[in-house]
Write an enzyme that holds these catalytic residues in place. Structure first.
Site, PDB file in Angstrom:
ATOM      1  N   ASP A 179      -1.212   0.672  -8.492  1.00 22.59           N
ATOM      2  CA  ASP A 179       0.229   0.551  -8.257  1.00 22.59           C
ATOM      3  C   ASP A 179       0.911   0.364  -9.616  1.00 22.59           C
ATOM      4  O   ASP A 179       0.266   0.181 -10.656  1.00 22.59           O
ATOM      5  CB  ASP A 179       0.552  -0.582  -7.265  1.00 22.59           C
ATOM      6  CG  ASP A 179       1.907  -0.330  -6.573  1.00 22.59           C
ATOM      7  OD1 ASP A 179       2.708   0.479  -7.103  1.00 22.59           O
ATOM      8  OD2 ASP A 179       2.170  -0.944  -5.532  1.00 22.59           O
TER       9      ASP A 179
HETATM   10  C1  NOJ Z   1       5.580   0.299  -6.444  1.00 24.00           C
HETATM   11  C2  NOJ Z   1       5.272   0.333  -4.985  1.00 24.00           C
HETATM   12  O1  NOJ Z   1       4.534  -0.813  -4.604  1.00 24.00           O
HETATM   13  C3  NOJ Z   1       4.497   1.569  -4.548  1.00 24.00           C
HETATM   14  O2  NOJ Z   1       4.441   1.591  -3.153  1.00 24.00           O
HETATM   15  C4  NOJ Z   1       5.122   2.808  -5.112  1.00 24.00           C
HETATM   16  O3  NOJ Z   1       4.382   3.939  -4.711  1.00 24.00           O
HETATM   17  C5  NOJ Z   1       5.192   2.713  -6.617  1.00 24.00           C
HETATM   18  N1  NOJ Z   1       5.986   1.563  -6.994  1.00 24.00           N
HETATM   19  C6  NOJ Z   1       5.779   3.963  -7.250  1.00 24.00           C
HETATM   20  O4  NOJ Z   1       7.118   4.081  -6.979  1.00 24.00           O
END
Ligand code: NOJ
Length: 684
Positions: free
Chosen positions: A257
């Site tokens: 993430d």
């Molecule tokens: C953080 C989020 O937790 C995740 O779900 C997402 O795909 C990423 N950012 C990218 O935007």
């Protein structure tokens, strides 16, 4: 394979680490601005993947730099969050889950994939598969709700929808199931907080949707930001290596993430970036999203023998193989040939799906469908097209979204409007003006709830009432209504704890965030063109203190007995939810009868359904089982399947399910929701 081997043998360490790196490119009006890197970093092979860049022109241009101007010409993965649509915004996942309709779940993912591909993307960070039982957590909006069986079915449908039969097809994108695992159970519903849970709960409830996604061939998986039982998921060897890769056999790409690898320092498990990078790589994380820890940390980690080159190569190989599967080497420009937008067809689907996701929570005296034509449309969400997208609105544009007000006007209703109050401000000076509009109306529609970004990431709430002064507006309207029907359309990314609002409203529609066709869909239901068939995929609490609240609880040794004080209960609120899982009324009136099972290798369960109402409507039925197992306790109800049936007035039909025969005697329940009082049962 051959190409992958050859490339691997030719790559420098920097080029390998580039393939393991994904960086955000913020798309600005003048073109892509890549922070903090330049196009030179793509040219040199230092960055091999991007997120947050979309649009045919921009993506083709950047892909061209990677393919035609870098030494090895390796195309980029281009990822984006299309949780519920890309250009055409469909209802939020929680709303869509309430359709209990895998065919539609797949169809909307297919449109999203097509539009993503049109925008030059080849990967989406969806589906989100975190079972969520805590409405304080804002990300419940992105989830398929509280039940693992629903989440598994959702996982399969979405994976197939995004990826179709072949990932190489020009209209597909690689799906990335997230967030592995148990993120939905963050402590006290507070975003990013650690999670602690038993292996039993993890295995029964939180892991199965990911296993289902793997079985469906999902291309990528994203570990959660969070810490589970003392190990951050980004470095969770037992779960990522042993369970996900080992037991589930996942051989695709694991993408961290956003900035999560560097955050291993904050978790306190790594002392520096080299250690953080080594921990993540060893756990099986292939791509670093946004923390640049692999490029900055792995060279030193190699020198300190924290990782071996083989481990880096294995990750690079998985990334290259995904690019191969996506057909990127064959034709890197197959996606993004022309910008996509909302089309007549996608809009029609968005309208139909949105109308079906609306949950009719209450309809006292059958005030809906509306007989009145002169409507006072009040509340801050009546004229708020952009808000209708909800959180993670993809590339959906506010000007493409239809507000409730617009939808009602398009339906030919005579509407007068005042917001009364803002969504989340303290100014009540507009309430008097709003009340004035009630005098000359036959019915009052109150459009209340949360703003789009009050749910989604980093949007936990400790109070689950109406934000700002909306309750004051509602109270004033109830006082003033003088017998006229007051219908509440409630927008939210989560169940709200609003028992008083429910008891005072004549009718109430949980609209969640319905997407770009919100206004038309809501009008379709209000005027009776469509019978609402959404069913809540999460229990609604009466009070925040009941959270987490879900139907799949175990009985405990002292289950509630009203005649015995020393049994499980609250002294100040009922145990039951305000609305149980599966609740949702329709304009039909369904009667169930003749629940029966047929003998055979599999268990065939049948129930007859009659529509005693005066309108065509769709009913959703749930099949639960209660199974005893020696030595372990089981939830009172476990969802085993669901089914839908549409019937005309006086129409009759039968819903049939087949399932494996339970090993031991069990009790079977069938009904329209998880409230025990509404279920038919049979011992088998
Ligand atoms: C953080 C989020 O937790 C995740 O779900 C997402 O795909 C990423 N950012 C990218 O935007």
């Amino acid at each position: 394979m051959e190409r992958t081997d050859r490339l691997l043998s030719e790559m420098t360490l920097a080029e390998k680490l580039g393939q393991l790196t994904m960086i955000a490119a913020d798309y600005a009006v003048t073109g892509p601005v890549i922070t903090p890197y330049s196009e030179d970093a793509i040219r040199s092979g230092a960055i091999g993947n991007l997120l947050n860049l979309y649009g045919a022109g921009a993506t083709q241009r950047i892909q061209k730099i990677a393919v035609e101007e870098s030494r090895l010409g390796i195309p980029l993965l281009l990822g984006f969050d299309a949780l519920h649509g890309q250009r055409t915004v469909f209802p939020i996942p929680l709303a869509e889950a309430g359709l209990f309709d895998p065919v539609t779940w797949e169809a909307t993912a297919r449109i999203a994939a097509d539009e993503c591909a049109g925008d030059g993307l080849n990967m989406t960070f969806a589906p989100m598969l975190d079972v969520s039982r805590d409405p304080r957590w804002g990300r419940i909006a992105e989830s398929p709700g509280e039940d693992p069986f629903v989440a598994c079915t959702f996982a399969r449908a979405k994976t197939h929808g995004f990826q179709s039969a072949s990932l190489a097809a020009p209209h597909t994108v690689a799906a990335c199931a997230k967030h592995f695992a148990a993120y939905g159970a963050v402590t006290a519903g507070r975003e990013y907080a650690p999670t602690d849970m038993s292996d039993v709960l993890l295995r029964e409830t939180y892991l199965p949707p990911f296993e289902a996604a793997v079985e469906a061939g999902v291309a990528a998986i994203m570990p959660a930001f969070t810490d589970l039982n003392g190990i951050p998921l980004t470095a969770h060897v037992p779960l990522l290596r042993d369970v996900l890769r080992g037991e589930f056999g996942f051989d695709g790409v694991i993408v961290s993430d956003y900035h999560a690898i560097a955050e291993l320092l904050n978790h306190g498990v790594a002392g520096d970036l080299a250690e953080a990078a080594a921990l993540a790589l060893k756990a099986g994380v292939d791509i670093d999203m946004m923390s640049d820890s692999y490029r900055l940390g792995l060279p030193e980690a190699l020198q300190r023998n924290l990782v071996a080159m083989d481990e880096i190569d294995a990750a690079v190989r998985r990334v290259l193989l995904l690019k191969e599967r996506l057909g990127l080497f064959q034709d890197p420009y197959r996606r993004g040939r022309a910008d996509t937008g909302v089309t007549v067809q996608s809009r029609a689907l968005a309208r139909a799906v949105a109308a079906r996701t609306l949950v009719l929570l209450k309809n006292a005296g059958n005030v809906l469908p509306l007989a009145a034509r002169k409507i006072a449309v009040l509340g801050p969400l009546a004229d708020a097209g952009g808000e209708m997208r909800g959180p993670w609105g993809g590339a959906g544009r506010p000007e493409d979204c239809v507000s409730v007000l617009q939808g009602l006007k398009d339906a030919g209703l005579d509407v007068r409007h005042a917001p009364g109050v803002a969504i989340d401000e303290s100014d009540v000076s507009g309430i008097a003006g709003a009340l004035d509009l009630c005098a000359d109306a036959d019915a009052i529609l109150l459009c209340l709830g949360e703003a789009a970004l009050m749910s989604g990431e980093a949007a936990s709430r400790a109070y689950l009432g109406l934000p700002g002064r909306q309750q004051d507006l509602a109270d004033a309207v109830f006082e003033k209504a003088a017998g006229k029907p007051v219908i509440v359309v409630l927008f939210s990314g989560r169940p709200l704890a609003v028992p008083e609002l429910v008891s005072r409203a004549h009718a109430m529609l949980a609209a969640w965030f319905p997407g770009c066709e919100a206004g038309h869909a809501i009008a379709d239901v209000l005027i009776g063109k469509v019978s609402p068939s959404g069913r809540t995929p999460v229990s609604w609490p009466r009070a925040v203190g009941q959270v987490p609240i879900f139907f799949g609880e175990r009985p405990g040794g002292r289950p509630f007995n009203p005649k015995d004080h020393f049994t499980s209960h609250y002294s100040d609120v009922d145990n039951t939810p305000l609305f149980p899982f599966g609740h949702g009324l329709s304009y039909g009136d369904f009667e169930l009868s003749n629940l029966r099972v047929e003998a055979g290798d599999l268990l065939t369960v049948k129930v007859d359904v009659t529509n005693r109402g005066a309108r065509v409507a769709e009913e959703t039925l749930f099949l639960f089982l209660n199974q005893k197992k020696p030595g372990v306790t089981r939830p009172l109800l476990e969802l085993k399947d669901f089914g839908k049936i549409a019937l005309p007035p006086s129409g009759q039909g039968t819903v049939t399910w087949t399932l494996p025969r339970p090993a031991a005697p069990a009790e079977l329940f069938v009904g329209p929701n998880a409230a025990v009082s509404s279920l038919l049962s049979l011992s088998i």
